[in-house]
Structure formats: structure tokens, C-alpha cells
Design a protein around this motif. Structure first.
Motif, short mmCIF file in Angstrom:
data_model
loop_
_atom_site.label_atom_id
_atom_site.label_comp_id
_atom_site.label_asym_id
_atom_site.label_seq_id
_atom_site.Cartn_x
_atom_site.Cartn_y
_atom_site.Cartn_z
N LEU A 164 78.32 41.83 17.78
CA LEU A 164 78.33 42.15 16.57
C LEU A 164 77.28 41.08 15.45
CD1 LEU A 164 82.34 41.10 16.21
CD2 LEU A 164 81.28 43.69 17.15
N ASP A 165 76.70 42.31 14.56
CA ASP A 165 75.81 41.95 13.92
C ASP A 165 76.20 41.89 12.14
OD1 ASP A 165 73.71 41.99 15.49
OD2 ASP A 165 73.07 43.70 14.89
N LEU A 166 76.35 40.54 11.97
CA LEU A 166 77.13 40.67 10.98
C LEU A 166 76.61 40.13 9.30
CD1 LEU A 166 79.85 37.79 12.77
CD2 LEU A 166 80.10 40.60 12.33
N THR A 167 76.70 40.44 8.58
CA THR A 167 75.99 40.55 7.35
C THR A 167 77.26 41.18 6.04
OG1 THR A 167 75.40 42.59 7.12
CG2 THR A 167 73.94 41.99 8.43
N GLY A 168 76.24 40.78 4.98
CA GLY A 168 76.84 41.13 3.56
C GLY A 168 77.02 42.90 3.37
N PRO A 169 77.42 42.83 2.48
CA PRO A 169 77.96 44.48 2.20
C PRO A 169 75.99 45.20 1.84
CG PRO A 169 78.04 43.07 -0.03
CD PRO A 169 78.36 42.79 1.14
N ASP A 170 75.33 44.38 0.98
CA ASP A 170 73.92 45.11 1.19
C ASP A 170 73.44 44.30 1.25
OD1 ASP A 170 74.70 43.53 -0.75
OD2 ASP A 170 75.39 45.22 -2.33
N VAL A 184 71.41 46.20 6.96
CA VAL A 184 73.10 45.67 7.17
C VAL A 184 74.27 45.83 8.18
CG1 VAL A 184 72.57 45.09 4.55
CG2 VAL A 184 73.31 47.43 5.17
N SER A 185 75.45 45.58 7.84
CA SER A 185 75.95 46.70 9.06
C SER A 185 77.40 45.92 8.50
CB SER A 185 75.59 45.13 10.62
OG SER A 185 77.31 45.32 10.55
N THR A 186 78.18 47.69 9.40
CA THR A 186 79.52 47.37 8.63
C THR A 186 80.09 47.19 9.72
OG1 THR A 186 79.66 49.72 10.18
CG2 THR A 186 79.05 49.88 8.07
N ALA A 187 79.93 45.71 10.28
CA ALA A 187 81.33 45.85 11.62
C ALA A 187 81.91 44.57 10.97
CB ALA A 187 79.86 44.31 12.36
N VAL A 188 81.20 44.05 9.54
CA VAL A 188 82.42 42.72 9.35
C VAL A 188 83.55 43.97 8.87
CG1 VAL A 188 83.36 41.29 6.97
CG2 VAL A 188 81.08 40.94 8.77
N ALA A 189 83.78 44.75 8.06
CA ALA A 189 84.48 45.25 7.81
C ALA A 189 85.13 46.65 8.87
CB ALA A 189 83.98 46.98 6.95
N THR A 190 84.59 46.40 9.92
CA THR A 190 85.23 46.99 10.85
C THR A 190 86.06 46.37 12.09
OG1 THR A 190 83.07 48.62 11.19
CG2 THR A 190 84.69 48.29 13.36
N VAL A 191 85.74 45.39 12.44
CA VAL A 191 86.20 44.14 12.48
C VAL A 191 87.41 44.25 11.79
CG1 VAL A 191 86.72 42.17 13.99
CG2 VAL A 191 84.05 43.43 14.09
N THR A 192 86.90 43.81 10.69
CA THR A 192 88.66 43.01 9.75
C THR A 192 89.29 44.12 9.19
OG1 THR A 192 87.14 43.06 7.99
CG2 THR A 192 86.88 40.81 9.19
N GLY A 193 88.92 44.83 9.03
CA GLY A 193 89.51 46.47 8.16
C GLY A 193 89.41 45.92 6.73
N ARG A 194 88.45 45.45 6.46
CA ARG A 194 88.30 44.99 4.40
C ARG A 194 86.60 45.47 4.62
NH1 ARG A 194 86.04 40.83 3.64
NH2 ARG A 194 86.44 38.46 5.31
#
Length: 272
Positions: free
Chosen positions: A180-186, A245-255
Motif C-alpha cells: 500500500l502506497d500511502l500519501t496525502g490527498p494531493d 498521490v495514492s488513494t490507498a488511505v481513503a480506500t482502506v479507511t473509508g475516509r
């Protein structure tokens, strides 16, 4: 099920422990300098691995390339079922990751652990939003920050987001074996980060563009010349091409992933 959390003094581990505290999970906290209620596990000393891993089913592991293969063997021998490794997305964002000092330790640790029989979930955070702490002295003392590449656009990720993803990786078998690549939203430039800090603080903060050599001299007490050059090259590249940037944080946490301004608002006290 016992979960072993290494790096007890680290920010990500501290956040992970807060998540686990509300679950009733059996958590074993490990440190190289443990308190009486913690276990000894020195990632520089494989002799400490077996005792710390006894009866453990899952591990949250900070990277130590020198002993990663030993840890993989000790985890397998102890019957560990899953490891969540805190790595870095430098392994995919810099040239020659096997030799680049920003990436090489993480690349080697990933390779060593993945070669073992225990499933590994790899977390690859980008630049931590908390790297802004390096500017505290300049902001407090001079109301200015020295930057060699102010327009470098980084993927600033909140360590609290990384901790939550680590928690999900430990509690959701569907994430076992994922990378999982984890980044901020932008991607936010360093100079824009300074502007955000100034706005939240309600004061002016200057930006001084300094040379590479000037910046290297300012950090030579705690950073090798080789690492400093690698970081400077990375920032120079990000002035041309922003960090992905990655969407992994949102995908995994739901936010949504936490933006840099929100991180500043939560941590503004350290800059006053």
C-alpha cells in the motif's frame, strides 16, 4: 491472538496502539529500552527476537534492513502468521532504489521479509507531514525558513493516517500480503506548506532560497552527505514532476486522507 508492536516510541506505533487499545486485542509492546510492562526487542540484535516473538500471531515492524532476514526466520520459527512492515514509497519514487540511501534500507528489508514464509503487508508512506517540524527553529527564531528547492511538490502524509492503515492491515485479513502506497490527498509544494503554516499561525514566514551546499551545511550534524544529496536530488526532481498521490488511505479507511492544512491545525502548537 497476540499482536507485537515494535518501535513503541515512534509516532506511527503510538497511533496504532491507540487504535488497538479499544479492541480488546492482546497487544505486546516491544522496545530496545522497554519499560517494565514492555518486551525487549532490539531490531539491531537478533538475539532478542525469539523471546519477544513467543506466542505472537502478528507483528507491526519498523524497518531494519541489516536484520530483516533474521527477523523473518525468527518470525517463522515462532509461528507468526502475518507481518505489517513500515517501509517507504522511496522504493518506487527514486532512481536506483537498491543503492539510493533514501530507499536502499527499505528495499532490502522488503526483499528479505518477502522471501520468508510469513505473509507481509507492506506500508509505503511518502513524505511525512511531520517533516515540517524541521522548520520549527527557523519559524520561532527568525520567522523564516531556508529551502533549497521551495517548489518541490511532496505527497505529505499524516502519520495518523499511516497508523490507521496499519491498524486496518492487522485486523482485516483481506489486506494480508498487500503493498500500500500511502500519501496525502494531493502534492503540496514546500513553499505552499510554509504559506499554510503562516496562515494558521496568523503571521508572516519568509522563505529563503539557499544553495544545495548551504542547506547541506545546515543539516550535517544529523544527516550524512550521501543522504543529503539523495534528498536534494529528490526535491529537485519534484520541482519538475510532483510526487504521485495514492488513494490507498481513503480506500482502506473509508475516509479521505488528511490534508496538510488539517495536520497543521492539529499540531500548530509546536510552531509557536
Amino acid at each position: 491472538m497476540t499482536i507485537l508492536v515494535t518501535g513503541a516510541r515512534g509516532t506511527v506505533s503510538a497511533g496504532l496502539l491507540r487504535h488497538l487499545a479499544g479492541t480488546g486485542a492482546d497487544v505486546r509492546i516491544a522496545s530496545s529500552a522497554p519499560r517494565p510492562d514492555q518486551s525487549l526487542l532490539d531490531l539491531h540484535d537478533p538475539a532478542t527476537f525469539s523471546a519477544a516473538l513467543e506466542g505472537v500471531s502478528q507483528v507491526f515492524l519498523y524497518t531494519n534492513a541489516a536484520t530483516a532476514a533474521d527477523f523473518a526466520c525468527a518470525a517463522a520459527a515462532a509461528g507468526v502468521r502475518h507481518v505489517v512492515l513500515l517501509s517507504s514509497n522511496a522504493v518506487t519514487t527514486v532512481a536506483d532504489p537498491d543503492v539510493n540511501p533514501m530507499a536502499a534500507p527499505f528495499s532490502a528489508a522488503e526483499t528479505a521479509l518477502s522471501a520468508g514464509p510469513v505473509p507481509v503487508t507492506v506500508l509505503r508512506p511518502g513524505s511525512f507531514a511531520s517533516n515540517a517540524r524541521q522548520w520549527v527553529y527557523g519559524i520561532r527564531a527568525e520567522r523564516a525558513v531556508d529551502l533549497p528547492y521551495p517548489d518541490a511538490r511532496v505527497d505529505a502524509v499524516d502519520e495518523a493516517d499511516v497508523a490507521e492503515v496499519a491498524y486496518r492491515a492487522l485486523t482485516d485479513p483481506g489486506l494480508w500480503g498487500a503493498t500500500l502506497d500511502l500519501t496525502g490527498p494531493d502534492a503540496v509544494s514546500l513553499v505552499e506548506q510554509i504559506r499554510i503554516l503562516a496562515a494558521v499561525l496568523g503571521e508572516e514566514i519568509g522563505v529563503n532560497r539557499v544553495t544545495r551546499e548551504q542547506w547541506k551545511r545546515s543539516v550535517n550534524r544529523y544527516m550524512t552527505s550521501e543522504y543529503a544529496d539523495a534528498l536534494l536530488d529528490y526535491w529537485r526532481a519534484l520541482e519538475i514532476h510532483p510526487a504521485p498521490v495514492s488513494t490507498a488511505v481513503a480506500t482502506v479507511t473509508g475516509r479521505p486522507a488528511t490534508g496538510f492544512r488539517t495536520w497543521v491545525e492539529r499540531n500548530v502548537g509546536m510552531f509557536r
